[in-house]
Motif scaffolding. Structure first.
Motif, PDB file in Angstrom:
ATOM      1  N   ARG A 143      20.185 -57.304  93.590  1.00  0.00           N
ATOM      2  CA  ARG A 143      19.580 -57.599  92.278  1.00  0.00           C
ATOM      3  C   ARG A 143      18.452 -56.616  91.926  1.00  0.00           C
ATOM      4  N   SER A 144      18.511 -55.422  92.506  1.00  0.00           N
ATOM      5  CA  SER A 144      17.460 -54.418  92.239  1.00  0.00           C
ATOM      6  C   SER A 144      17.892 -53.392  91.195  1.00  0.00           C
ATOM      7  N   GLY A 145      19.069 -53.574  90.600  1.00  0.00           N
ATOM      8  CA  GLY A 145      19.567 -52.594  89.633  1.00  0.00           C
ATOM      9  C   GLY A 145      20.419 -51.528  90.306  1.00  0.00           C
ATOM     10  N   THR A 165      23.672 -51.439  90.819  1.00  0.00           N
ATOM     11  CA  THR A 165      24.920 -51.118  90.102  1.00  0.00           C
ATOM     12  C   THR A 165      24.607 -50.152  88.952  1.00  0.00           C
ATOM     13  N   LEU A 166      23.495 -50.420  88.268  1.00  0.00           N
ATOM     14  CA  LEU A 166      23.076 -49.522  87.189  1.00  0.00           C
ATOM     15  C   LEU A 166      22.862 -48.105  87.732  1.00  0.00           C
ATOM     16  N   LYS A 191      26.808 -47.415  97.573  1.00  0.00           N
ATOM     17  CA  LYS A 191      25.681 -48.336  97.319  1.00  0.00           C
ATOM     18  C   LYS A 191      26.146 -49.722  97.731  1.00  0.00           C
ATOM     19  N   SER A 233      16.334 -62.549  88.647  1.00  0.00           N
ATOM     20  CA  SER A 233      17.756 -62.235  88.466  1.00  0.00           C
ATOM     21  C   SER A 233      18.619 -63.144  89.347  1.00  0.00           C
ATOM     22  N   LEU A 258      24.203 -43.963  80.208  1.00  0.00           N
ATOM     23  CA  LEU A 258      25.249 -44.864  80.680  1.00  0.00           C
ATOM     24  C   LEU A 258      26.558 -44.526  79.981  1.00  0.00           C
ATOM     25  N   ASP A 312      27.266 -55.917  90.505  1.00  0.00           N
ATOM     26  CA  ASP A 312      26.597 -56.858  89.609  1.00  0.00           C
ATOM     27  C   ASP A 312      27.597 -57.512  88.648  1.00  0.00           C
ATOM     28  N   ASN A 369      27.117 -59.233  86.111  1.00  0.00           N
ATOM     29  CA  ASN A 369      26.678 -59.258  84.706  1.00  0.00           C
ATOM     30  C   ASN A 369      26.539 -57.866  84.106  1.00  0.00           C
ATOM     31  N   PHE A 370      26.969 -56.866  84.858  1.00  0.00           N
ATOM     32  CA  PHE A 370      26.661 -55.493  84.447  1.00  0.00           C
ATOM     33  C   PHE A 370      27.087 -55.191  83.002  1.00  0.00           C
ATOM     34  N   HIS A 386      25.047 -55.551  79.556  1.00  0.00           N
ATOM     35  CA  HIS A 386      24.083 -54.557  79.044  1.00  0.00           C
ATOM     36  C   HIS A 386      24.874 -53.401  78.452  1.00  0.00           C
ATOM     37  N   GLN A 396      23.325 -50.650  77.136  1.00  0.00           N
ATOM     38  CA  GLN A 396      22.623 -49.402  77.439  1.00  0.00           C
ATOM     39  C   GLN A 396      21.612 -49.696  78.542  1.00  0.00           C
ATOM     40  N   VAL A 397      20.862 -48.688  78.920  1.00  0.00           N
ATOM     41  CA  VAL A 397      19.808 -48.924  79.906  1.00  0.00           C
ATOM     42  C   VAL A 397      18.705 -49.690  79.174  1.00  0.00           C
ATOM     43  N   ASP A 398      18.439 -50.876  79.654  1.00  0.00           N
ATOM     44  CA  ASP A 398      17.607 -51.809  78.923  1.00  0.00           C
ATOM     45  C   ASP A 398      16.185 -51.829  79.502  1.00  0.00           C
ATOM     46  N   MET A 425      14.128 -54.924  80.769  1.00  0.00           N
ATOM     47  CA  MET A 425      14.376 -55.590  82.051  1.00  0.00           C
ATOM     48  C   MET A 425      13.264 -55.298  83.066  1.00  0.00           C
TER      49      MET A 425
HETATM   50  P1  A3P Z   1      20.544 -59.624  85.816  1.00  0.00           P
HETATM   51  O1  A3P Z   1      21.648 -59.259  84.882  1.00  0.00           O
HETATM   52  O2  A3P Z   1      20.754 -60.891  86.534  1.00  0.00           O
HETATM   53  O3  A3P Z   1      19.172 -59.540  85.192  1.00  0.00           O
HETATM   54  P2  A3P Z   1      22.256 -55.203  91.256  1.00  0.00           P
HETATM   55  O4  A3P Z   1      23.263 -54.322  90.628  1.00  0.00           O
HETATM   56  O5  A3P Z   1      21.450 -54.502  92.312  1.00  0.00           O
HETATM   57  O6  A3P Z   1      22.811 -56.498  91.740  1.00  0.00           O
HETATM   58  O7  A3P Z   1      21.172 -55.574  90.124  1.00  0.00           O
HETATM   59  C1  A3P Z   1      21.531 -56.338  88.985  1.00  0.00           C
HETATM   60  C2  A3P Z   1      20.397 -56.352  87.986  1.00  0.00           C
HETATM   61  O8  A3P Z   1      20.143 -55.031  87.490  1.00  0.00           O
HETATM   62  C3  A3P Z   1      20.680 -57.148  86.722  1.00  0.00           C
HETATM   63  O9  A3P Z   1      20.538 -58.501  86.991  1.00  0.00           O
HETATM   64  C4  A3P Z   1      19.667 -56.588  85.762  1.00  0.00           C
HETATM   65  O10 A3P Z   1      18.374 -57.168  85.961  1.00  0.00           O
HETATM   66  C5  A3P Z   1      19.608 -55.128  86.160  1.00  0.00           C
HETATM   67  N1  A3P Z   1      20.452 -54.327  85.254  1.00  0.00           N
HETATM   68  C6  A3P Z   1      21.800 -54.201  85.287  1.00  0.00           C
HETATM   69  N2  A3P Z   1      22.224 -53.420  84.285  1.00  0.00           N
HETATM   70  C7  A3P Z   1      21.136 -53.057  83.588  1.00  0.00           C
HETATM   71  C8  A3P Z   1      20.915 -52.239  82.419  1.00  0.00           C
HETATM   72  N3  A3P Z   1      21.921 -51.640  81.782  1.00  0.00           N
HETATM   73  N4  A3P Z   1      19.634 -52.070  81.987  1.00  0.00           N
HETATM   74  C9  A3P Z   1      18.594 -52.670  82.642  1.00  0.00           C
HETATM   75  N5  A3P Z   1      18.751 -53.435  83.739  1.00  0.00           N
HETATM   76  C10 A3P Z   1      19.994 -53.633  84.205  1.00  0.00           C
END
Ligand code: A3P
Length: 315
Positions: free
Chosen positions: A24-26, A28-29, A113, A147, A248, A260, A262-263, A266, A268-270, A273
């Protein structure tokens, strides 16, 4: 030899990178942002380092075969599970990587990763003979916790909603029960402990890795200034800067067990967050040992004061 020859990406054995982080540290982004680079190949989570050999990986993490298949697909050399089985039977984890790296075209680098590598020092130790580059992705623990709590609650609601017409009612009653039992606080405290343990494991491991073979990226900097941060990453690795990297692109569908879930919500790069957790948490909720590690790791702190309504504990 010129100074640039000393950079990691100029070495003949520069074939593999690991993104190390807590879940949950971003991550995947970051994987998708870096995957836009023409030299980087970044499939879903591989999990290979987590196990001593191919047989254990296959038995314990069968879903990760999908990531190996994706790797070959990205190289334009699609393969089958049977072919991977035949090639890797009897191999150690390091030998499986060596086999995959041999498939890369000249100059290409595989990015793996898999946040679960930070669970045990033994996983990280396994990577040493491969002489990889390590990217340590650090996010504020309350961003990680927030998250995780949101994800668990969403998964739970989805599960009960599937239990028939009374599912919605069950979900609403369950929400009240969860609040009374402080269920989310339990999830949050466990995640806090895991953030501390994983980042300590990474810190101890990277202390023994040469400075030219590692860099740190802070999630909050990444989402606020993705192009600048990816530029820093390129400078640290010795990879050429490319215009599209840091933006992205269109990300393919993913298996929720390998990244992730929920990827794709999003677009764009948000940047919001970075401090989104401020609406629900305050730093004073964190344990002193977490605050101490945050200071040691120079975790990025919020730029704005918390809103007056932010809860002292969980949502
Ligand atoms: P949430 O969607 O629950 O907030 P990981 O990939 O390490 O599991 O991390 C997932 C988290 O990365 C997401 O959890 C979100 O907080 C952040 N994230 C994913 N895509 C993003 C984006 N496009 N812009 C900003 N933050 C993003």
């Amino acid at each position: 030899m010129s100074a640039s020859r000393h950079r990691w990406a100029d070495r003949d054995d520069a074939r593999l990178m690991f993104i190390l982080s807590s879940e949950r540290s971003g991550s995947t982004l970051l994987r998708f942002l870096l995957g836009e680079h023409s030299r980087l190949v970044s499939p879903q989570e591989l999990f290979i380092l987590r196990y001593p050999d191919f047989a254990t990986w296959r038995a314990r993490k069968p879903v990760a075969m999908e990531s190996v298949l994706e790797f070959f697909h990205l190289l334009g050399r699609p393969t089958s599970p049977a072919a991977v089985e035949a090639a890797c039977r009897g191999r150690s984890a390091v030998q499986v990587y060596q086999w995959m790296l041999a498939a890369l075209p000249p100059g290409a680098v595989l990015i793996d990763k898999t946040p679960a590598y930070a669970n045990e020092a033994a996983s990280l130790e396994r990577s040493r003979p491969l002489a990889p580059f390590y990217v340590w992705l650090i996010r504020h623990p309350l961003g990680v916790i927030d998250s995780q709590v949101r994800l668990k609650s969403k998964l739970w609601r989805r599960k009960v909603a599937r239990t028939g017409p009374i599912g919605k009612l069950k979900a609403n009653v369950g929400d009240v029960v969860r609040q009374v039992r402080r269920h989310d606080e339990g999830i949050a405290r466990r995640r806090e402990a895991k953030w501390v343990a994983q980042n300590r494991t990474i810190a101890a491991f990277l202390r023994e890795v040469a400075p030219g073979q590692q860099c740190t990226i802070y999630f909050e900097d990444l989402v606020r200034e993705p192009e600048r941060e990816v530029g820093r990453f390129c400078a640290a690795t010795g990879l050429e800067r490319e215009a599209r990297v840091g933006r992205l692109g269109s990300a393919p569908e993913m298996n929720p067990h390998l990244g992730d879930p929920n990827f794709h919500q999003h677009r764009q790069v948000d940047a919001e967050m970075a401090d989104d957790w401020l609406a629900r948490y305050q730093e004073s909720w964190l344990r002193p040992e977490t605050m101490a590690l945050m200071a040691e790791l120079e975790v990025r702190r919020p730029r704005v004061a918390p809103p007056p309504s932010a809860s002292q504990t969980t949502r």
